[in-house]
Design a protein around this motif. Structure first.
Motif: not given
Length: 159
Positions: A50-56, A82-93
């Motif tokens: 996620n930090f590297l912007a490799d969202y897939e 926590i996992a749902n929040t992390n996945i949601g953050a990636v979807h937002s990105n």
């Protein structure tokens, strides 16, 4: 631990290397791939990607962690939130805001089961939920769904 230290230092490629090594060791040591430590490694790798912007890749690893957490803990557990929040953050990105909203709402439902009173984890998810609604122009949803959660949190902090 070294991989997380690299993340905190912003050295994501070194973190990736260390976390891949930790995952490999954990997979070799465990009789089952549905192990909490393996899931933790997947989660940490999701964070790096996620930090590297490799969202897939981030989604791939976060979803692997989520599947293991669901297998171990069922559908309602803090690690699921926590996992749902992390996945949601990636979807937002990725600007996939309706998917992000679904993940944040799922996380919030889980946190409600554990913390019926105001709690910082609920406030964190609510802020992310509000930002996703804002991105799709759903101001009424922000007012309706987020205001009560955040005002309850602010009230509890003031008490």
């Amino acid at each position: 631990v070294l991989g997380l230290a690299y993340i905190n230092d912003g050295r994501y490629l070194q973190a990736e290397e260390q976390l891949q090594r930790a995952l490999s060791l954990r997979q070799q040591a465990m009789l089952s791939q549905s192990n909490e430590l393996v899931a933790s490694s997947y989660n940490d790798l999701g964070l790096v990607y996620n930090f590297l912007a490799d969202y897939e890749k981030a989604l791939l690893y976060y979803n692997k962690a989520l599947a293991i957490y669901k297998n171990i803990h069922g559908l309602a557990h803090p690690k699921i939130a926590i996992a749902n929040t992390n996945i949601g953050a990636v979807h937002s990105n990725m600007q996939m805001y309706t998917d992000a909203i679904a993940e944040f709402e799922s996380a919030l439902r889980t946190w409600e089961q554990y913390y019926p009173q105001p709690h910082p984890l609920k406030a964190f998810v609510t802020v992310n939920l509000g930002q996703a609604y804002l991105k799709i122009g759903e101001r009424e949803s922000i007012l309706r769904k987020c205001t009560s959660h955040l005002s309850g949190y602010l009230w509890a902090e003031a008490s």
